[in-house]
Design a protein around this motif. Structure first.
Motif, PDB file in Angstrom:
ATOM      1  N   LEU A 297      79.659  10.724  41.665  1.00 18.72           N
ATOM      2  CA  LEU A 297      78.858  11.557  40.766  1.00 18.72           C
ATOM      3  C   LEU A 297      79.774  12.320  39.821  1.00 18.72           C
ATOM      4  O   LEU A 297      80.734  12.968  40.253  1.00 18.72           O
ATOM      5  N   LEU A 298      79.477  12.225  38.505  1.00 22.89           N
ATOM      6  CA  LEU A 298      80.173  12.992  37.472  1.00 22.89           C
ATOM      7  C   LEU A 298      79.271  14.157  37.098  1.00 22.89           C
ATOM      8  O   LEU A 298      78.119  13.953  36.723  1.00 22.89           O
ATOM      9  N   THR A 299      79.799  15.378  37.220  1.00 25.45           N
ATOM     10  CA  THR A 299      79.086  16.582  36.812  1.00 25.45           C
ATOM     11  C   THR A 299      79.918  17.255  35.733  1.00 25.45           C
ATOM     12  O   THR A 299      81.125  17.449  35.895  1.00 25.45           O
ATOM     13  N   SER A 300      79.276  17.567  34.620  1.00 25.54           N
ATOM     14  CA  SER A 300      79.965  18.205  33.501  1.00 25.54           C
ATOM     15  C   SER A 300      79.930  19.726  33.664  1.00 25.54           C
ATOM     16  O   SER A 300      78.918  20.283  34.095  1.00 25.54           O
TER      17      SER A 300
ATOM     18  N   ALA B  70      73.136  15.820  31.913  1.00 30.16           N
ATOM     19  CA  ALA B  70      72.622  15.372  33.214  1.00 30.16           C
ATOM     20  C   ALA B  70      73.743  14.654  33.963  1.00 30.16           C
ATOM     21  O   ALA B  70      74.435  13.805  33.379  1.00 30.16           O
ATOM     22  N   PRO B  71      73.970  14.975  35.239  1.00 31.22           N
ATOM     23  CA  PRO B  71      75.018  14.280  35.992  1.00 31.22           C
ATOM     24  C   PRO B  71      74.831  12.765  35.936  1.00 31.22           C
ATOM     25  O   PRO B  71      73.711  12.254  35.842  1.00 31.22           O
ATOM     26  N   ALA B  72      75.959  12.049  35.981  1.00 28.87           N
ATOM     27  CA  ALA B  72      75.957  10.587  35.913  1.00 28.87           C
ATOM     28  C   ALA B  72      76.430  10.033  37.251  1.00 28.87           C
ATOM     29  O   ALA B  72      77.437  10.496  37.795  1.00 28.87           O
ATOM     30  N   LEU B  73      75.716   9.042  37.765  1.00 31.58           N
ATOM     31  CA  LEU B  73      76.082   8.407  39.026  1.00 31.58           C
ATOM     32  C   LEU B  73      76.647   7.026  38.740  1.00 31.58           C
ATOM     33  O   LEU B  73      76.051   6.244  37.994  1.00 31.58           O
ATOM     34  N   TYR B  74      77.800   6.736  39.333  1.00 28.74           N
ATOM     35  CA  TYR B  74      78.481   5.446  39.159  1.00 28.74           C
ATOM     36  C   TYR B  74      78.450   4.694  40.481  1.00 28.74           C
ATOM     37  O   TYR B  74      78.753   5.263  41.527  1.00 28.74           O
TER      38      TYR B  74
ATOM     39  N   GLY C  66      77.753   3.186  35.441  1.00 25.56           N
ATOM     40  CA  GLY C  66      76.855   4.313  35.571  1.00 25.56           C
ATOM     41  C   GLY C  66      76.668   5.028  34.257  1.00 25.56           C
ATOM     42  O   GLY C  66      77.243   4.659  33.234  1.00 25.56           O
ATOM     43  N   GLY C  67      75.864   6.068  34.309  1.00 24.74           N
ATOM     44  CA  GLY C  67      75.612   6.854  33.117  1.00 24.74           C
ATOM     45  C   GLY C  67      74.434   7.779  33.340  1.00 24.74           C
ATOM     46  O   GLY C  67      73.947   7.939  34.461  1.00 24.74           O
ATOM     47  N   SER C  68      73.975   8.373  32.261  1.00 23.40           N
ATOM     48  CA  SER C  68      72.834   9.277  32.334  1.00 23.40           C
ATOM     49  C   SER C  68      72.247   9.485  30.951  1.00 23.40           C
ATOM     50  O   SER C  68      72.882   9.196  29.936  1.00 23.40           O
ATOM     51  N   ASP C  69      71.026   9.962  30.937  1.00 23.52           N
ATOM     52  CA  ASP C  69      70.355  10.392  29.715  1.00 23.52           C
ATOM     53  C   ASP C  69      70.202  11.907  29.802  1.00 23.52           C
ATOM     54  O   ASP C  69      69.727  12.418  30.814  1.00 23.52           O
ATOM     55  N   SER C  70      70.607  12.596  28.750  1.00 21.94           N
ATOM     56  CA  SER C  70      70.540  14.058  28.718  1.00 21.94           C
ATOM     57  C   SER C  70      69.766  14.506  27.489  1.00 21.94           C
ATOM     58  O   SER C  70      69.973  13.978  26.400  1.00 21.94           O
ATOM     59  N   MET C  71      68.888  15.470  27.670  1.00 22.56           N
ATOM     60  CA  MET C  71      68.167  16.067  26.553  1.00 22.56           C
ATOM     61  C   MET C  71      68.924  17.338  26.152  1.00 22.56           C
ATOM     62  O   MET C  71      68.841  18.354  26.831  1.00 22.56           O
TER      63      MET C  71
ATOM     64  N   PHE D  44      76.497   5.399  28.903  1.00 24.70           N
ATOM     65  CA  PHE D  44      76.638   4.303  29.849  1.00 24.70           C
ATOM     66  C   PHE D  44      78.107   3.895  29.853  1.00 24.70           C
ATOM     67  O   PHE D  44      78.711   3.725  28.784  1.00 24.70           O
ATOM     68  N   GLU D  45      78.683   3.772  31.050  1.00 21.69           N
ATOM     69  CA  GLU D  45      80.098   3.421  31.161  1.00 21.69           C
ATOM     70  C   GLU D  45      80.293   2.343  32.216  1.00 21.69           C
ATOM     71  O   GLU D  45      79.550   2.264  33.191  1.00 21.69           O
ATOM     72  N   ARG D  46      81.345   1.542  31.988  1.00 15.25           N
ATOM     73  CA  ARG D  46      81.748   0.506  32.939  1.00 15.25           C
ATOM     74  C   ARG D  46      83.281   0.601  33.041  1.00 15.25           C
ATOM     75  O   ARG D  46      83.980   0.520  32.041  1.00 15.25           O
ATOM     76  N   PHE D  47      83.764   0.799  34.272  1.00  8.05           N
ATOM     77  CA  PHE D  47      85.196   0.957  34.510  1.00  8.05           C
ATOM     78  C   PHE D  47      85.698  -0.174  35.399  1.00  8.05           C
ATOM     79  O   PHE D  47      85.097  -0.477  36.435  1.00  8.05           O
ATOM     80  N   SER D  48      86.822  -0.780  35.008  1.00  8.16           N
ATOM     81  CA  SER D  48      87.448  -1.835  35.798  1.00  8.16           C
ATOM     82  C   SER D  48      88.959  -1.738  35.629  1.00  8.16           C
ATOM     83  O   SER D  48      89.460  -0.912  34.855  1.00  8.16           O
ATOM     84  N   ASP D  49      89.681  -2.615  36.316  1.00  4.38           N
ATOM     85  CA  ASP D  49      91.140  -2.674  36.140  1.00  4.38           C
ATOM     86  C   ASP D  49      91.506  -3.024  34.703  1.00  4.38           C
ATOM     87  O   ASP D  49      92.562  -2.650  34.220  1.00  4.38           O
TER      88      ASP D  49
END
Length: 184
Positions: free
Chosen positions: A86-89, A121-125, A134-139, A149-154
């Protein structure tokens, strides 16, 4: 090694999209030259609880498009949850300028004084086959929606950020910004 350690191993460091930028430029497509510097900063958060298992990170984002430069720094907390990471700003800590926050200039802050962002809004990956998405929609306001929306890899950090006002996109690109780790 924990899931959080694996995730942060992909995310921490310096990244840019120079390869993508040059290809877009050669094709005559407007696209930003972008850079991320992601630095763990628990050492600058004072009096963390003894059982604290999360990781604070300063994300320094720099963009250049059409000869104009801008920056967008953030303070994020990453925690391992049952369903993923979970990413919390958080708002820039007191004594730090939210427009120029960087790890190097960050004024240490008391953990108890930190404030979660009320806009983001916190984003869950979630991880699937070594790739985190993961990602989120924030008003941000009743009429302004921020979508992440994010995608992380090597291989890369792929980031899609858009802003809509009254349902009309006012910021963002159709293609994700593809950041690759900067060596050295």
């Amino acid at each position: 090694m924990s899931k959080l350690d694996d995730f942060m191993g992909l995310l921490l460091g310096s990244f840019d999209n120079r390869e993508q930028f040059e290809a877009k430029k050669a094709a005559g497509e407007p696209f930003p030259l972008a850079r991320h510097v992601n630095t763990a900063c628990n050492d600058k958060i004072l009096n963390l609880p003894a059982d604290f298992s999360g990781l604070f990170m300063v994300e320094e984002s720099y963009y250049e498009i059409d000869g104009k430069s801008s920056s967008s720094p953030h303070l994020f907390l990453f925690t391992e949850e049952q369903d993923g990471i979970l990413l919390t700003s958080y708002d820039a800590p007191e004594g730090n300028d939210k427009r120029t926050l960087s790890y190097r200039t960050m004024v240490p802050a008391q953990y108890a004084s930190l404030k979660k962002s009320r806009k983001f809004a916190p984003a869950l990956y979630r991880e699937r086959n070594g790739i985190w998405e993961g990602g989120s929609d924030s008003m941000f306001t009743p009429t302004m929606k921020f979508r992440l929306f994010e995608r992380f890899s090597d291989d890369a950090l792929e980031v899609v950020e858009t802003m809509e006002v009254n349902g009309k996109r006012v910021f963002g690109f159709d293609d994700p910004i593809v950041y690759r780790r900067v060596k050295g």
